[in-house]
Design a protein around this motif. Sequence first.
Motif: not given
Length: 157
Positions: A14-20, A26-30
Amino acid sequence: MISTYDLMVGHPFLAGMRPRDVERLTRWAHRAPLRAGTRIFEENGRAERFWLIREGGVELDTRVPGGGAVVVDTLGPGTVLGWSWLFPPYRWHFGAVTTSPVLAIALDGPGVRGLCDADPVLGQELTRRFMAVVVARLQATRSRLLGLGLDREIPAG
């Protein structure tokens, strides 16, 4: 304890992706801790998620006619496991098993696909990143199969 967002934003995939965008993912992650020897998925099974590997190792394998399972790649920290969730028919092209205890972040494929459909810029960015993974895995598979002598031509008809 480190947040899921912090684990994700620090992952090389995910390096360099927009923080937003990382926050939306993250809402779909665990967190997904896995024991050594865990079969994560079987080749041709339904692909509904992917994992960002933070710690540990995973072997990708495939079935070779008359030869059983062959390890085609080994993944470690900083890699991503699973791309089949992104492309129809959403079936795994390989199998995967942990070789050591793993700490990963699991992401829900249908949820992330929904984000990509709603935001074509995010969708294009993730597709570009996953295509790089696909190419690398196919090259690794080819190299492994060539090393096993499976590069013989099969007679036509």
